[in-house]
Scaffold this active site. Structure first.
Site, mmCIF file in Angstrom:
data_model
loop_
_atom_site.group_PDB
_atom_site.id
_atom_site.type_symbol
_atom_site.label_atom_id
_atom_site.label_comp_id
_atom_site.label_asym_id
_atom_site.label_seq_id
_atom_site.Cartn_x
_atom_site.Cartn_y
_atom_site.Cartn_z
ATOM 1 N N GLY A 1 56.704 60.156 51.120
ATOM 2 C CA GLY A 1 57.641 60.261 52.246
ATOM 3 C C GLY A 1 56.903 60.830 53.447
ATOM 4 N N CYS B 1 54.579 59.911 58.389
ATOM 5 C CA CYS B 1 53.518 58.930 58.620
ATOM 6 C C CYS B 1 53.523 57.743 57.658
ATOM 7 C CB CYS B 1 52.154 59.616 58.545
ATOM 8 S SG CYS B 1 51.886 60.718 59.922
HETATM 9 C C1 UDX Z 1 49.557 61.880 55.941
HETATM 10 C C2 UDX Z 1 48.031 61.678 55.896
HETATM 11 O O1 UDX Z 1 47.508 62.345 54.737
HETATM 12 C C3 UDX Z 1 47.386 62.190 57.175
HETATM 13 O O2 UDX Z 1 45.985 61.905 57.160
HETATM 14 C C4 UDX Z 1 48.043 61.479 58.364
HETATM 15 O O3 UDX Z 1 47.512 61.955 59.576
HETATM 16 C C5 UDX Z 1 49.544 61.692 58.343
HETATM 17 O O4 UDX Z 1 50.076 61.244 57.101
HETATM 18 P P1 UDX Z 1 51.251 63.931 55.593
HETATM 19 O O5 UDX Z 1 52.350 62.943 55.840
HETATM 20 O O6 UDX Z 1 51.304 65.258 56.272
HETATM 21 O O7 UDX Z 1 49.829 63.284 55.978
HETATM 22 O O8 UDX Z 1 51.247 64.252 54.033
HETATM 23 P P2 UDX Z 1 50.357 63.904 52.761
HETATM 24 O O9 UDX Z 1 49.856 65.180 52.191
HETATM 25 O O10 UDX Z 1 49.389 62.847 53.003
HETATM 26 O O11 UDX Z 1 51.507 63.373 51.768
HETATM 27 C C6 UDX Z 1 52.288 62.227 52.093
HETATM 28 C C7 UDX Z 1 53.248 61.894 50.989
HETATM 29 O O12 UDX Z 1 52.570 61.439 49.831
HETATM 30 C C8 UDX Z 1 54.109 63.069 50.508
HETATM 31 O O13 UDX Z 1 55.419 62.609 50.286
HETATM 32 C C9 UDX Z 1 53.453 63.513 49.218
HETATM 33 O O14 UDX Z 1 54.346 64.131 48.333
HETATM 34 C C10 UDX Z 1 52.985 62.177 48.688
HETATM 35 N N1 UDX Z 1 51.841 62.296 47.779
HETATM 36 C C11 UDX Z 1 50.629 62.697 48.243
HETATM 37 C C12 UDX Z 1 51.996 61.952 46.429
HETATM 38 O O15 UDX Z 1 53.088 61.568 45.990
HETATM 39 N N2 UDX Z 1 50.904 62.029 45.616
HETATM 40 C C13 UDX Z 1 49.677 62.420 46.047
HETATM 41 O O16 UDX Z 1 48.738 62.450 45.235
HETATM 42 C C14 UDX Z 1 49.532 62.774 47.407
#
Ligand code: UDX
Length: 442
Positions: free
Chosen positions: A260, A263
């Site tokens: 979610g 981004c």
């Molecule tokens: C993301 C990108 O990582 C970043 O480089 C960009 O600039 C903006 O989008 P962000 O949205 O802050 O950053 O969060 P991120 O930590 O990447 O997690 C995104 C989503 O993926 C979250 O819902 C998180 O729970 C999910 N996620 C992440 C997983 O389900 N599993 C994982 O292993 C990593």
């Protein structure tokens, strides 16, 4: 060097605070007067660990200013960043660039002497080219260059990501503009941060390629988690087993309820639209978008299954509402799909707690009881549902949890507990990609 940043939202504020920490004079501009007044009084409008301190210290030192006056901030600046929002356009999923283009025109009207205009907002490929067209209708070609410098920071870790990035991407078309950006990023050059210097379109595409690749990686492991449940395998060991391969890497292989945030959902959708328009569809990303949407609803059905096939008239304790920990951001959080689906299937009470997200969540959910702590949410609940892996949920007093819940059912969608420990503590424990360990007779 002086810079102006147009848009005091998430990316604008983090970039402004970090550039001023590098020693640059920064003015953050926003049309929202209340926001600017608050920032001048040291009130940070978003929750991001470390940001308020950075804003405070750099405001006191005079390097960081806040203003509603775009004209004078731009006239004073050598480099102007566009960091305004690019929401998904209602109905068609394209990124809405209205704010970007109007900022570009306002900048071109206000500049005084050679200025580099840089897009930091995530914008579809071709936006930089269109910005060039807009600004050259207003200003002389010698006075303005357009550059793409996408930002890769993650919410909750944004300051560290900005100060220690894996790389900096600069899409520039003149040596003069490139030199200005190199000078601005000199502190990072000195710490050996790799810098990718390229053209406008490529820089824009790199950002989408990074985000859609990571979303794909998460979706891949999520589907493997479902497969693990069917065949009795363990997804955490699969992630470890493949992640240790240097070609794959262990990051972004945590299975969960679906990605979610501000981004991934928006950028995957925008890339699909860009690729369709270019007559070069990226089917793998189309599939990722589809799977992730359905996954959130499937998670509600997984919870219903864990509750014996029906949640009708039941009370559920929900821990975590934000899309990930260390943020107050609720945008496209899986909770926004899961909780309404449970309510549609007849759940009587949802008692929820989130360390930072409840203020925003109160505007987004109906008929949810917001509690002041995790244990309060559990009182007489028929099951405990963990939606977000906040640290404070990782070491709950398990005996207390057991005594508060009406029935000992836990659905952990972030795999923060050990199935064997949970079984030994008397719970019927469901998680992601790890076979449920049931109590004898349950
Ligand atoms: C993301 C990108 O990582 C970043 O480089 C960009 O600039 C903006 O989008 P962000 O949205 O802050 O950053 O969060 P991120 O930590 O990447 O997690 C995104 C989503 O993926 C979250 O819902 C998180 O729970 C999910 N996620 C992440 C997983 O389900 N599993 C994982 O292993 C990593």
């Amino acid at each position: 060097m002086k810079i102006a940043i147009i848009g005091a939202g998430y990316v604008g504020l983090v970039s402004g605070a970090c550039f001023s920490e590098f020693g640059v004079e920064v003015t953050c501009v926003d049309k929202d007067e209340e926001r600017i007044r608050g920032l001048r009084d040291g009130i940070c409008p978003i929750y991001e660990p470390g940001l308020d301190n950075l804003i405070c210290s750099n405001t006191v030192s005079g390097r960081l200013r806040f203003s509603v006056d775009l004209k004078s901030a731009v006239a004073d600046a050598d480099i102007v960043f566009i960091a305004v929002g690019t929401p998904s356009r209602r109905g068609d999923g394209y990124a809405d660039l209205t704010f970007v283009y109007s900022a570009a025109a306002e900048i071109a009207e206000a500049l005084d002497g050679y200025t580099v205009v840089v897009t930091k907002s995530t914008v579809p490929v071709g936006t930089g080219r269109e910005i060039k067209r807009i600004v050259y209708e207003i200003a002389d070609e010698d006075t303005i260059d357009v550059v793409s410098n996408p930002e890769f920071l993650r919410e909750g870790a944004a300051i560290n990501d900005f100060m220690h990035p894996d790389r900096v991407v600069i899409g520039a078309e003149t040596e003069r503009a490139l030199m200005m950006l190199r000078e601005l990023y000199r502190p990072l050059f000195l710490s050996d941060t790799p810098i990718v210097e390229t053209d406008l379109e490529t820089a824009e595409l790199i950002k989408y390629a990074a985000n859609t690749f990571l979303a794909t990686k998460i979706t891949f492991i999520n589907e493997f988690a479902d497969l693990c449940e069917r065949i009795g395998a363990n997804i955490q060991d699969v992630s470890k087993g493949i992640g240790l391969d240097g070609r794959i890497g262990g990051k972004f292989l945590h299975a969960g309820p679906g990605y979610g945030g501000s981004c991934f959902p928006k950028d995957t959708l925008a890339l699909v639209k860009t690729a369709e328009s270019a007559n070069s569809p990226v089917r793998i990303v189309e599939t990722v978008v589809d799977i992730n949407e359905k996954r959130k609803i499937n998670m509600a059905h997984k919870i219903i299954g864990a509750c014996g096939g029906s949640v009708s008239e039941k009370t559920l304790a929900v821990l975590g509402l934000t899309f990930k920990p260390n943020t107050d951001d609720m945008r496209d959080s899986p909770s926004l799909a899961i909780i309404p689906e449970l309510q549609a299937k007849g759940v009587a009470n949802v008692r929820a707690y989130d360390p930072q997200g409840m203020k925003e969540a109160m505007n987004l959910f109906q008929n949810v009881e917001f509690c002041s702590g995790p244990y309060e949410a559990m009182v007489d609940a028929d099951a405990l549902i963990i939606l977000t892996e906040w640290n404070e949920f990782r070491s709950l007093d398990i005996g207390r949890v057991r005594s508060l819940l009406r029935s000992p059912v836990i659905v952990d969608l972030r795999n923060i507990y050990d199935p064997i420990n949970m079984k030994d503590a008397g719970f019927v424990y469901f998680s992601i990609g790890r076979a449920p360990i049931l109590q004898p007779g349950s």
